[in-house]
Design an enzyme around this catalytic site. Structure first.
Site, PDB file in Angstrom:
ATOM      1  N   ARG A 120      28.019 -23.991 -39.503  1.00 30.78           N
ATOM      2  CA  ARG A 120      26.825 -23.146 -39.352  1.00 30.78           C
ATOM      3  C   ARG A 120      27.156 -21.686 -39.685  1.00 30.78           C
ATOM      4  O   ARG A 120      28.179 -21.148 -39.289  1.00 30.78           O
ATOM      5  CB  ARG A 120      26.318 -23.256 -37.909  1.00 30.78           C
ATOM      6  CG  ARG A 120      25.073 -22.399 -37.608  1.00 30.78           C
ATOM      7  CD  ARG A 120      25.424 -21.042 -37.029  1.00 30.78           C
ATOM      8  NE  ARG A 120      24.241 -20.301 -36.609  1.00 30.78           N
ATOM      9  CZ  ARG A 120      24.275 -19.025 -36.241  1.00 30.78           C
ATOM     10  NH1 ARG A 120      25.388 -18.346 -36.244  1.00 30.78           N
ATOM     11  NH2 ARG A 120      23.166 -18.417 -35.882  1.00 30.78           N
ATOM     12  N   THR A 156      27.298  -9.864 -31.906  1.00 35.54           N
ATOM     13  CA  THR A 156      27.711  -9.301 -33.186  1.00 35.54           C
ATOM     14  C   THR A 156      27.787  -7.788 -33.134  1.00 35.54           C
ATOM     15  O   THR A 156      26.924  -7.148 -32.551  1.00 35.54           O
ATOM     16  CB  THR A 156      26.639  -9.684 -34.230  1.00 35.54           C
ATOM     17  OG1 THR A 156      26.629 -11.090 -34.336  1.00 35.54           O
ATOM     18  CG2 THR A 156      26.909  -9.057 -35.581  1.00 35.54           C
ATOM     19  N   SER A 202      32.779 -12.497 -28.947  1.00 39.94           N
ATOM     20  CA  SER A 202      31.734 -12.751 -29.948  1.00 39.94           C
ATOM     21  C   SER A 202      32.053 -12.172 -31.318  1.00 39.94           C
ATOM     22  O   SER A 202      31.258 -12.321 -32.249  1.00 39.94           O
ATOM     23  CB  SER A 202      30.401 -12.200 -29.448  1.00 39.94           C
ATOM     24  OG  SER A 202      30.548 -10.870 -29.041  1.00 39.94           O
ATOM     25  N   THR A 214      31.119 -11.039 -36.941  1.00 44.82           N
ATOM     26  CA  THR A 214      30.825 -11.879 -35.770  1.00 44.82           C
ATOM     27  C   THR A 214      31.595 -13.190 -35.822  1.00 44.82           C
ATOM     28  O   THR A 214      31.977 -13.650 -36.904  1.00 44.82           O
ATOM     29  CB  THR A 214      29.310 -12.182 -35.725  1.00 44.82           C
ATOM     30  OG1 THR A 214      28.983 -12.812 -34.487  1.00 44.82           O
ATOM     31  CG2 THR A 214      28.867 -13.095 -36.854  1.00 44.82           C
ATOM     32  N   THR A 216      21.249  -8.195 -34.695  1.00 41.36           N
ATOM     33  CA  THR A 216      22.031  -9.041 -33.810  1.00 41.36           C
ATOM     34  C   THR A 216      21.066 -10.015 -33.154  1.00 41.36           C
ATOM     35  O   THR A 216      19.866  -9.794 -33.146  1.00 41.36           O
ATOM     36  CB  THR A 216      22.798  -8.195 -32.766  1.00 41.36           C
ATOM     37  OG1 THR A 216      23.549  -9.045 -31.911  1.00 41.36           O
ATOM     38  CG2 THR A 216      21.869  -7.341 -31.931  1.00 41.36           C
ATOM     39  N   GLY A 217      21.601 -11.089 -32.631  1.00 40.57           N
ATOM     40  CA  GLY A 217      20.729 -12.072 -31.997  1.00 40.57           C
ATOM     41  C   GLY A 217      20.750 -13.382 -32.761  1.00 40.57           C
ATOM     42  O   GLY A 217      21.655 -13.636 -33.563  1.00 40.57           O
TER      43      GLY A 217
HETATM   44  N1  ASP Z   1      23.583 -12.907 -35.283  1.00 41.95           N
HETATM   45  C1  ASP Z   1      24.728 -13.703 -34.936  1.00 41.95           C
HETATM   46  C2  ASP Z   1      24.576 -15.099 -35.455  1.00 41.95           C
HETATM   47  O1  ASP Z   1      23.489 -15.636 -35.424  1.00 41.95           O
HETATM   48  C3  ASP Z   1      24.937 -13.789 -33.490  1.00 41.95           C
HETATM   49  C4  ASP Z   1      25.080 -12.516 -32.771  1.00 41.95           C
HETATM   50  O2  ASP Z   1      24.378 -11.540 -32.974  1.00 41.95           O
HETATM   51  O3  ASP Z   1      25.967 -12.490 -31.947  1.00 41.95           O
HETATM   52  O4  ASP Z   1      25.570 -15.673 -35.813  1.00 41.95           O
END
Ligand code: ASP
Length: 328
Positions: free
Chosen positions: A217, A189, A86, A207, A240-241
């Site tokens: 994106r 991330t 990731s 990330t 994160t998320g």
């Molecule tokens: N926040 C990151 C994203 O939306 C994803 C992640 O936290 O892994 O790209």
């Protein structure tokens, strides 16, 4: 590694237990009702992979590096980690099979830099730092960012998927089900925030973004104020998320502003989660985790669902801490 970003699926939460990073002390998070605990200096990072990243950051601080050096070199460990799907070029690709990376870095004085949708660059966090230090800009994206990295002589890699990413992508392609949702399996991330002994703060966030995303994106991680915000007169926050949900509420900026208004880092993270829950377009399929620290060295974290954790390093030790969450 199928479905790396089905972060929200409670059925996969158990996979966190299978992390190779064993042997770290693990602590349940102190709730906001507890007396504030403060550590200065201190480094905090999202997820289990924050432990080795923090180790590096701590080593950099200990050998006279700045807090900015520490948060950059700390997350480079994760960018280099071939087992990580990731973060970095070994991460899972977009739905066209191309890995594109996002990163941001920020100092407590408001200096910041970011790159997004960049290909082939081994260390997007260092490229973000170069944007901050060597250009009059804050963000450079796509081919322009790649060209800038080349012109700076930065390490680049051929566009080949890592074996794990290729295997996962090939499996995903069997159904090619476009589901922009996020998972916990590979710990997502890395966001790192740090405070040095003199009160200077800095943060970094890097990330490969949402797996199998639409080509082009960009998530929250390279957006200053969404995935990362640092103001050393107040504090710092990272996220994160599911990036779309974080961007919608300017998550990291919101947390820092709430701290400016007197909330503790824990209260600020809880309020931001509340805001995200209220605004969510798809709460059932959403996870967000926030991590924050104020300039005194108090810290906090909160997530929408159970499963988010963070790594903490300070002079008395290093540990993984489980965050609390909106859904119990
Ligand atoms: N926040 C990151 C994203 O939306 C994803 C992640 O936290 O892994 O790209």
């Amino acid at each position: 590694m199928e479905g790396r970003r089905k972060f929200i699926k409670l059925s996969v939460l158990s996979t966190i237990a299978s992390l190779p990073l064993t042997g770290y002390p693990k602590t349940p998070f102190a709730s906001s009702g507890n007396a504030p605990v403060q550590y200065k200096p201190q480094v905090l990072s999202t997820w289990n992979h924050g432990m080795p990243a923090n180790d590096k950051a701590w080593e950099v601080l200990g050998s006279g590096g700045t807090i900015l050096d520490a948060v950059e070199q700390g997350v480079m460990v994760t960018e280099n980690d071939l087992s990580n799907l990731s973060v970095g070029l070994q991460g899972l690709p977009d739905r066209e099979g191309i890995v594109t990376l996002d990163a941001s870095i920020m100092k407590g004085d408001g200096s910041c830099g970011a790159v997004a949708f960049v290909r082939q660059v081994k260390h997007p966090i260092s490229l973000a730092r170069k944007v901050m230090e060597k250009t009059p800009h804050v963000m450079i994206v796509g081919e322009g960012a790649r060209q800038f990295a080349l012109s700076e002589g930065m390490p680049m890699e051929a566009e080949t998927l890592s074996p794990n990413a290729k295997e996962a992508y090939d499996r995903w392609k069997e159904k090619a089900n476009y589901q922009p949702i996020i998972n916990i399996e590979n710990h997502d991330t890395i966001g790192m925030i740090g405070l040095d002994k003199d009160g200077s703060m800095a943060g970094s966030c890097t990330t490969s973004g949402l797996a199998y995303k639409m080509h082009g994106r960009v998530g929250d991680s390279p957006i200053i104020g969404a995935g990362l915000f640092v103001d050393d007169t107040v504090g710092a926050a990272t996220a994160t998320g599911l990036g779309e949900e974080v961007i919608r509420i300017c998550g990291a900026f919101l947390i820092v502003e709430l701290m400016r208004q007197g909330r503790t880092p824990q209260e600020a993270c809880e309020e931001a989660v509340k805001r995200a829950v209220a605004k969510s377009k798809d709460l059932e399929n959403t996870q967000i985790g926030f991590l924050a620290m104020n300039k005194e060295g108090s810290f906090g974290a909160h997530a929408i669902r159970p499963g988010f954790n963070f790594a903490q390093h300070h002079q008395n030790g290093r540990k993984l801490i489980d965050s609390g969450s909106w859904f119990k």
